[in-house]
Enzyme design. Structure first.
Site, PDB file in Angstrom:
ATOM      1  N   ARG A   1      -4.945  -6.890   7.265  1.00 20.75           N
ATOM      2  CA  ARG A   1      -5.283  -8.237   7.706  1.00 20.75           C
ATOM      3  C   ARG A   1      -4.665  -8.543   9.072  1.00 20.75           C
ATOM      4  O   ARG A   1      -3.680  -7.931   9.472  1.00 20.75           O
ATOM      5  CB  ARG A   1      -4.789  -9.266   6.683  1.00 20.75           C
TER       6      ARG A   1
ATOM      7  N   LYS B   1       3.528  -4.988  -9.878  1.00 23.29           N
ATOM      8  CA  LYS B   1       2.602  -5.951 -10.487  1.00 23.29           C
ATOM      9  C   LYS B   1       1.418  -5.248 -11.147  1.00 23.29           C
ATOM     10  O   LYS B   1       1.077  -5.526 -12.297  1.00 23.29           O
ATOM     11  CB  LYS B   1       2.127  -6.934  -9.411  1.00 23.29           C
ATOM     12  N   THR B   2       0.788  -4.337 -10.411  1.00 16.59           N
ATOM     13  CA  THR B   2      -0.384  -3.633 -10.946  1.00 16.59           C
ATOM     14  C   THR B   2       0.004  -2.721 -12.096  1.00 16.59           C
ATOM     15  O   THR B   2      -0.648  -2.693 -13.141  1.00 16.59           O
ATOM     16  CB  THR B   2      -1.072  -2.815  -9.828  1.00 16.59           C
TER      17      THR B   2
ATOM     18  N   HIS C   1      -1.677 -16.261  -6.962  1.00 11.79           N
ATOM     19  CA  HIS C   1      -1.748 -14.883  -6.496  1.00 11.79           C
ATOM     20  C   HIS C   1      -0.970 -14.026  -7.497  1.00 11.79           C
ATOM     21  O   HIS C   1       0.215 -13.776  -7.332  1.00 11.79           O
ATOM     22  CB  HIS C   1      -1.147 -14.784  -5.093  1.00 11.79           C
TER      23      HIS C   1
ATOM     24  N   ARG D   1      -7.281   1.577   0.320  1.00 11.70           N
ATOM     25  CA  ARG D   1      -7.734   0.649  -0.718  1.00 11.70           C
ATOM     26  C   ARG D   1      -8.968   1.169  -1.456  1.00 11.70           C
ATOM     27  O   ARG D   1      -9.773   1.920  -0.902  1.00 11.70           O
ATOM     28  CB  ARG D   1      -8.101  -0.697  -0.083  1.00 11.70           C
TER      29      ARG D   1
ATOM     30  N   ASP E   1      -5.390  -9.818  -9.404  1.00  8.02           N
ATOM     31  CA  ASP E   1      -4.873 -10.350  -8.141  1.00  8.02           C
ATOM     32  C   ASP E   1      -4.979 -11.863  -7.958  1.00  8.02           C
ATOM     33  O   ASP E   1      -4.064 -12.469  -7.421  1.00  8.02           O
ATOM     34  CB  ASP E   1      -5.585  -9.657  -6.979  1.00  8.02           C
TER      35      ASP E   1
ATOM     36  N   SER F   1       3.922  -6.790  -2.813  1.00  6.77           N
ATOM     37  CA  SER F   1       3.611  -5.364  -2.798  1.00  6.77           C
ATOM     38  C   SER F   1       4.856  -4.528  -3.100  1.00  6.77           C
ATOM     39  O   SER F   1       5.928  -4.780  -2.554  1.00  6.77           O
ATOM     40  CB  SER F   1       3.050  -4.980  -1.426  1.00  6.77           C
TER      41      SER F   1
ATOM     42  N   LYS G   1      -9.867 -12.218   1.034  1.00  4.52           N
ATOM     43  CA  LYS G   1      -8.743 -13.150   1.128  1.00  4.52           C
ATOM     44  C   LYS G   1      -9.141 -14.487   1.741  1.00  4.52           C
ATOM     45  O   LYS G   1      -8.482 -15.501   1.498  1.00  4.52           O
ATOM     46  CB  LYS G   1      -7.604 -12.512   1.922  1.00  4.52           C
TER      47      LYS G   1
END
Length: 529
Positions: free
Chosen positions: A57, A240-241, A218, A320, A255, A236, A199
């Site tokens: 981004r 979390k994942t 988020h 990604r 997400d 990150s 996003k």
């Protein structure tokens, strides 16, 4: 005719043009990507595309139009940079004129929000076929019946090859991501990174949902066999994942979520997973989800075998994979569940001083939610030679148009209303800071998270951490008792307290920016120094 009416007329002219291709099937879009040489087909049937110099981004090129109805609501600053209506209107006309001249234009109509009572119909207009394929993977796809009556409430227009001229167009660079809430439009140019599309809609939802008394989040979310719901917040690298992908629990989403009076719902219809060092052994659900119709972004692929090399970060570490959530076996359909029973804030503390798990009061939950703490490690960025504290408000500061207190107050109210248990889990270092101690064992973290989700820690005996005021369970099944008390894992306990106070001061310094937060949140929720 006012500027909104003019822009609507321009938009209708664009989407009704001869070059506009609407809601193409995945198969046709894949054919378009290959025919237009926008990407290649990998061995699993996924499309691989590269994004040139922008592999992430561009936060410094993101703007919100300063308009009469929104200018007193937006939290203006480095994240939400203002741009004038006149500047937007000129750029908008230029971009639409540019897109009308293209041979083909790709239009996707879908939704943001799995809860049909509050979902937002959206439209995405793309210069690239692979960006339109990406949009189909990430947003909620309509049925044929829904498509007939679909009327977009927000439109994303993406023109990667249109580059702004800062001296003429009022931007900082060739790249721009601009949201106009009055014209209900996102304008993107000068960047091929597809994450901007995803996003930008999340940023829009972070503005719109609170107006309807819905908390945007988020986070990832899953649901247990008894219907108990868990939310996982974390930046990150915090796990979390990994921790939300639990074979014993069904995934709601990975997400972006909303929390309404009815419960939790996924904002998206797909996943956008980091895939650097991805393997079937470590993350089988994600690995097997990357199939025909999926999009790989900046992943190195062998030219002969077309096998993806997930360990290769030559193009970027931010590789990604975008795929439909239905590609994950263990999901809940539709992506809706009840109110959360448990919230987990994840941090990877490289200072090695935060407890591996602690129970939070409502005030502590609001304090740590506003703080959004984790660490950057030595070697992850140029110039970083020791662990660096990093704070991201509400675990998602780049996507929050409104003041942080709006989201924190909603969290506090929801915790009270639904009697939610909140835990802070440190997946970072123990026995010393990074370079001295060791990373917390994943087996220990999983045992602690499982105990929290199953309610085993709700009424257990705890001990208070002197510096951070956190309540630490004295025993968790499957975890050595000493590991739960971070000071006990350090050889030199005096060194622990020095480092703990150092981190506590960083928390307090960061919290100074929240001048409008009630003082009791800091007094009751923050460090005790």
């Amino acid at each position: 005719m006012n500027s909104v009416e003019v822009s609507n007329e321009q938009l209708l002219d664009l989407v009704n043009g001869k070059n506009a291709l609407h809601n193409l099937s995945v198969s046709v879009l894949v054919e378009k990507v290959l025919a237009r040489q926008e990407g290649i087909l990998t061995s699993t049937g996924a499309v691989r595309a590269t994004t040139g110099k922008y592999t992430g981004r561009s936060p410094e090129d993101k703007y919100i139009v300063e308009e009469a109805s929104t200018k007193d609501k937006i939290d203006w600053g480095k994240v939400n940079q203002p741009i004038s209506e006149a500047t937007f209107d000129k750029l908008y006309t230029k971009v639409l004129t540019y897109l009308k001249k293209q041979d083909e234009l790709f239009v996707f109509n879908g939704f943001a929000g799995a809860d049909k009572k509050v979902r937002m119909p959206i439209q995405v207009i793309n210069e690239y076929a692979w960006h339109n394929l990406f949009s189909q993977q990430l947003f909620i796809r309509p049925t044929q019946e829904e498509l007939v009556n679909h009327k977009a409430e927000f439109t994303v227009i993406s023109a990667p090859n249109f580059k702004a001229d800062p001296s003429v167009d009022g931007t900082k660079s060739e790249t721009f991501i601009i949201i106009s809430f009055e014209k209900r439009t996102v304008l993107i140019g000068g960047t091929e990174y597809a994450g901007e599309i995803k996003k930008s809609i999340f940023s829009v939802m972070n503005y719109i949902l609170p107006e309807n008394n819905i908390m945007p989040m988020h986070c990832s979310a899953n649901v247990g066999q008894e219907g108990d719901v868990a939310l996982f917040f974390g930046l990150s690298g915090t796990g979390k994942t990994t921790l939300s992908a639990d074979p014993k629990r069904r995934l709601i989403g990975d997400d972006e979520h909303g929390w309404s009076s009815s419960g939790v719902f996924n904002i998206e219809g797909g996943c956008y997973a980091k895939c650097i060092n991805l393997s079937r052994e470590k993350e089988p659900q994600i690995f097997d989800a990357i199939r025909f119709g999926s999009v790989l972004e900046n992943v190195v692929v062998d030219e002969k075998t077309r096998i993806a090399d997930y360990d290769n970060g030559a193009l970027t570490e931010n590789t990604r994979a975008a795929y439909q959530i239905e590609n994950i076996d263990n999901i809940i359909v539709p992506s809706i569940a009840g109110h959360p029973n448990t919230i987990v804030f994840l941090t990877a503390d490289a200072f090695g001083v935060l407890p591996p798990i602690s129970k939070l009061t409502k005030e502590q939950a609001m304090y740590h939610f506003l703080s959004g703490y984790t660490s950057k490690l030595a070697g992850t960025e140029r110039g970083i030679t020791s662990p660096q504290a990093t704070f991201s408000t509400c675990f998602g500061s780049p996507f929050l148009p409104l003041p942080a207190t709006v989201y924190a107050e909603m969290l506090g109210r929801m915790i009270d209303e639904h009697n939610v248990q909140v835990f802070l889990v440190n997946t970072g270092w123990t026995g010393g800071e990074y370079g001295v101690g060791n990373r917390m064992k994943l087996t220990y973290t999983r045992a602690m998270v499982q105990a929290a989700l199953e309610g085993e820690l709700n009424n257990v005996e705890t001990v208070k951490n002197d510096i951070f005021g956190l309540e630490i369970p004295i025993h968790v099944a499957g975890v050595p008792d000493d590991v739960l008390q971070p000071a006990k894992t350090w050889v030199d306990q005096s060194a622990y307290y020095v480092k703990a106070k150092e981190l506590a001061l960083k928390f307090k310094e960061n919290f100074k920016k929240f001048s409008d937060v009630p003082k009791e949140i800091e007094l009751l929720g923050g460090p005790r120094i």
